[in-house]
Design a protein around this motif. Structure first.
Motif, PDB file in Angstrom:
ATOM      1  N   ALA A   1      -1.919   3.227   7.538  1.00 52.58           N
ATOM      2  CA  ALA A   1      -1.553   4.026   6.372  1.00 52.58           C
ATOM      3  C   ALA A   1      -0.694   3.203   5.406  1.00 52.58           C
ATOM      4  O   ALA A   1      -0.873   3.276   4.179  1.00 52.58           O
ATOM      5  CB  ALA A   1      -0.810   5.284   6.811  1.00 52.58           C
ATOM      6  N   ALA A   2       0.224   2.411   5.951  1.00 49.25           N
ATOM      7  CA  ALA A   2       1.054   1.543   5.117  1.00 49.25           C
ATOM      8  C   ALA A   2       0.194   0.524   4.377  1.00 49.25           C
ATOM      9  O   ALA A   2       0.418   0.260   3.191  1.00 49.25           O
ATOM     10  CB  ALA A   2       2.113   0.840   5.969  1.00 49.25           C
ATOM     11  N   MET A   3      -0.789  -0.016   5.039  1.00 54.81           N
ATOM     12  CA  MET A   3      -1.649  -1.015   4.407  1.00 54.81           C
ATOM     13  C   MET A   3      -2.518  -0.391   3.314  1.00 54.81           C
ATOM     14  O   MET A   3      -2.819  -1.051   2.310  1.00 54.81           O
ATOM     15  CB  MET A   3      -2.498  -1.732   5.455  1.00 54.81           C
ATOM     16  CG  MET A   3      -1.666  -2.563   6.435  1.00 54.81           C
ATOM     17  SD  MET A   3      -0.444  -3.664   5.649  1.00 54.81           S
ATOM     18  CE  MET A   3      -1.527  -4.832   4.853  1.00 54.81           C
ATOM     19  N   ARG A   4      -2.895   0.868   3.482  1.00 58.82           N
ATOM     20  CA  ARG A   4      -3.641   1.550   2.407  1.00 58.82           C
ATOM     21  C   ARG A   4      -2.762   1.707   1.166  1.00 58.82           C
ATOM     22  O   ARG A   4      -3.238   1.610   0.036  1.00 58.82           O
ATOM     23  CB  ARG A   4      -4.160   2.904   2.878  1.00 58.82           C
ATOM     24  CG  ARG A   4      -5.369   2.784   3.806  1.00 58.82           C
ATOM     25  CD  ARG A   4      -6.048   4.127   4.052  1.00 58.82           C
ATOM     26  NE  ARG A   4      -5.187   5.095   4.731  1.00 58.82           N
ATOM     27  CZ  ARG A   4      -5.035   5.153   6.059  1.00 58.82           C
ATOM     28  NH1 ARG A   4      -5.688   4.315   6.853  1.00 58.82           N
ATOM     29  NH2 ARG A   4      -4.239   6.067   6.587  1.00 58.82           N
ATOM     30  N   LEU A   5      -1.478   1.951   1.367  1.00 61.11           N
ATOM     31  CA  LEU A   5      -0.545   2.036   0.242  1.00 61.11           C
ATOM     32  C   LEU A   5      -0.271   0.659  -0.352  1.00 61.11           C
ATOM     33  O   LEU A   5      -0.036   0.523  -1.561  1.00 61.11           O
ATOM     34  CB  LEU A   5       0.779   2.655   0.702  1.00 61.11           C
ATOM     35  CG  LEU A   5       0.742   4.099   1.155  1.00 61.11           C
ATOM     36  CD1 LEU A   5       2.088   4.501   1.758  1.00 61.11           C
ATOM     37  CD2 LEU A   5       0.369   5.021   0.004  1.00 61.11           C
ATOM     38  N   GLN A   6      -0.298  -0.360   0.489  1.00 54.32           N
ATOM     39  CA  GLN A   6       0.049  -1.714   0.060  1.00 54.32           C
ATOM     40  C   GLN A   6      -0.978  -2.304  -0.899  1.00 54.32           C
ATOM     41  O   GLN A   6      -0.618  -3.051  -1.802  1.00 54.32           O
ATOM     42  CB  GLN A   6       0.204  -2.621   1.293  1.00 54.32           C
ATOM     43  CG  GLN A   6       0.782  -3.972   0.992  1.00 54.32           C
ATOM     44  CD  GLN A   6      -0.267  -5.076   0.897  1.00 54.32           C
ATOM     45  OE1 GLN A   6      -1.469  -4.842   0.922  1.00 54.32           O
ATOM     46  NE2 GLN A   6       0.207  -6.295   0.766  1.00 54.32           N
ATOM     47  N   ALA A   7      -2.253  -1.990  -0.724  1.00 53.00           N
ATOM     48  CA  ALA A   7      -3.299  -2.628  -1.534  1.00 53.00           C
ATOM     49  C   ALA A   7      -3.077  -2.432  -3.038  1.00 53.00           C
ATOM     50  O   ALA A   7      -3.003  -3.421  -3.783  1.00 53.00           O
ATOM     51  CB  ALA A   7      -4.680  -2.156  -1.091  1.00 53.00           C
ATOM     52  N   PRO A   8      -2.957  -1.208  -3.543  1.00 54.07           N
ATOM     53  CA  PRO A   8      -2.734  -1.077  -4.993  1.00 54.07           C
ATOM     54  C   PRO A   8      -1.375  -1.627  -5.429  1.00 54.07           C
ATOM     55  O   PRO A   8      -1.237  -2.169  -6.536  1.00 54.07           O
ATOM     56  CB  PRO A   8      -2.836   0.430  -5.258  1.00 54.07           C
ATOM     57  CG  PRO A   8      -2.756   1.096  -3.934  1.00 54.07           C
ATOM     58  CD  PRO A   8      -3.128   0.092  -2.894  1.00 54.07           C
ATOM     59  N   TRP A   9      -0.371  -1.519  -4.556  1.00 56.59           N
ATOM     60  CA  TRP A   9       0.964  -2.039  -4.861  1.00 56.59           C
ATOM     61  C   TRP A   9       0.927  -3.547  -5.053  1.00 56.59           C
ATOM     62  O   TRP A   9       1.443  -4.081  -6.033  1.00 56.59           O
ATOM     63  CB  TRP A   9       1.917  -1.628  -3.734  1.00 56.59           C
ATOM     64  CG  TRP A   9       3.297  -2.193  -3.811  1.00 56.59           C
ATOM     65  CD1 TRP A   9       4.350  -1.686  -4.511  1.00 56.59           C
ATOM     66  CD2 TRP A   9       3.781  -3.361  -3.152  1.00 56.59           C
ATOM     67  NE1 TRP A   9       5.465  -2.463  -4.325  1.00 56.59           N
ATOM     68  CE2 TRP A   9       5.140  -3.504  -3.495  1.00 56.59           C
ATOM     69  CE3 TRP A   9       3.200  -4.297  -2.303  1.00 56.59           C
ATOM     70  CZ2 TRP A   9       5.926  -4.553  -3.016  1.00 56.59           C
ATOM     71  CZ3 TRP A   9       3.985  -5.335  -1.825  1.00 56.59           C
ATOM     72  CH2 TRP A   9       5.327  -5.459  -2.188  1.00 56.59           C
ATOM     73  N   VAL A  10       0.294  -4.261  -4.114  1.00 51.90           N
ATOM     74  CA  VAL A  10       0.272  -5.724  -4.201  1.00 51.90           C
ATOM     75  C   VAL A  10      -0.617  -6.185  -5.351  1.00 51.90           C
ATOM     76  O   VAL A  10      -0.326  -7.191  -6.001  1.00 51.90           O
ATOM     77  CB  VAL A  10      -0.125  -6.376  -2.851  1.00 51.90           C
ATOM     78  CG1 VAL A  10      -1.624  -6.326  -2.598  1.00 51.90           C
ATOM     79  CG2 VAL A  10       0.383  -7.804  -2.780  1.00 51.90           C
ATOM     80  N   ASN A  11      -1.693  -5.437  -5.627  1.00 52.12           N
ATOM     81  CA  ASN A  11      -2.534  -5.777  -6.773  1.00 52.12           C
ATOM     82  C   ASN A  11      -1.735  -5.683  -8.070  1.00 52.12           C
ATOM     83  O   ASN A  11      -1.836  -6.553  -8.945  1.00 52.12           O
ATOM     84  CB  ASN A  11      -3.763  -4.871  -6.836  1.00 52.12           C
ATOM     85  CG  ASN A  11      -4.729  -5.137  -5.706  1.00 52.12           C
ATOM     86  OD1 ASN A  11      -4.686  -6.169  -5.043  1.00 52.12           O
ATOM     87  ND2 ASN A  11      -5.609  -4.185  -5.464  1.00 52.12           N
ATOM     88  N   ARG A  12      -0.943  -4.632  -8.199  1.00 52.72           N
ATOM     89  CA  ARG A  12      -0.096  -4.465  -9.390  1.00 52.72           C
ATOM     90  C   ARG A  12       0.957  -5.566  -9.457  1.00 52.72           C
ATOM     91  O   ARG A  12       1.240  -6.119 -10.514  1.00 52.72           O
ATOM     92  CB  ARG A  12       0.564  -3.079  -9.347  1.00 52.72           C
ATOM     93  CG  ARG A  12       1.627  -2.840 -10.374  1.00 52.72           C
ATOM     94  CD  ARG A  12       1.052  -2.750 -11.793  1.00 52.72           C
ATOM     95  NE  ARG A  12       2.086  -2.471 -12.751  1.00 52.72           N
ATOM     96  CZ  ARG A  12       2.737  -3.406 -13.448  1.00 52.72           C
ATOM     97  NH1 ARG A  12       2.451  -4.670 -13.279  1.00 52.72           N
ATOM     98  NH2 ARG A  12       3.672  -3.073 -14.314  1.00 52.72           N
TER      99      ARG A  12
END
Length: 158
Positions: free
Chosen positions: A113-124
């Motif tokens: 679940a954390a990694m699903r949140l991380q993807a758009p965060w790290v892209n930004r």
């Protein structure tokens, strides 16, 4: 007594160290906010990631070594994760006291679940930076880490 003189590279590296510390602090704070709703912190998320990335269950000391972290701090976080049923301890056939740390299903789900949140965060976070620039920064970080490790090893033998 004369002050030691920095090389041009040493001078430039010295001037960005405060920025690196500030970036690290910002990454941890932002990471904490990102996974707060999952009952995680950046530190807990990092430990879950290290456990997940390992080829096989490891004792706390090995997890700490892989992260370049203090064993006692990792032990405290692993104990908290165990209390929350995100990890469990298993017997270590090679060492009676150094139990192995294993993700539970709940721990795996929390990490995913954390990694699903991380993807758009790290892209930004990466916006405006090229892959080439990121690769160059990574090479520099790895070389600095290797130099630091070499210096630490030399200090340990003195």
């Amino acid at each position: 007594m004369r002050e030691p003189v920095r090389t041009p590279a040493g001078e430039r590296l010295s001037s960005i160290m405060l920025d690196l510390f500030r970036l690290n602090s910002g990454l941890l704070t932002s990471g904490d906010r990102l996974v707060e709703g999952l009952g995680l912190t950046s530190a807990r998320w990092q430990i879950l990631g290290a456990i997940r990335a390992a080829e096989r269950p490891q004792p706390v000391a090995w997890i700490a070594r892989d992260l370049g972290a203090n064993r006692q701090n990792v032990q405290r976080i692993v104990n908290d994760l165990a209390n929350d049923a995100l990890v469990r301890f298993e017997a270590n056939p090679h060492h009676r006291r150094a139990q192995l740390v294993v993700l539970t299903d709940a721990g795996r789900q929390a990490f995913e679940a954390a990694m699903r949140l991380q993807a758009p965060w790290v892209n930004r976070l990466a916006e405006g930076v090229t892959v080439t620039e990121i690769k160059a920064a990574h090479r520099v970080m790895m070389k600095l880490q290797a130099n630091l490790d070499e210096m630490d090893e030399a200090a340990d033998t003195d």
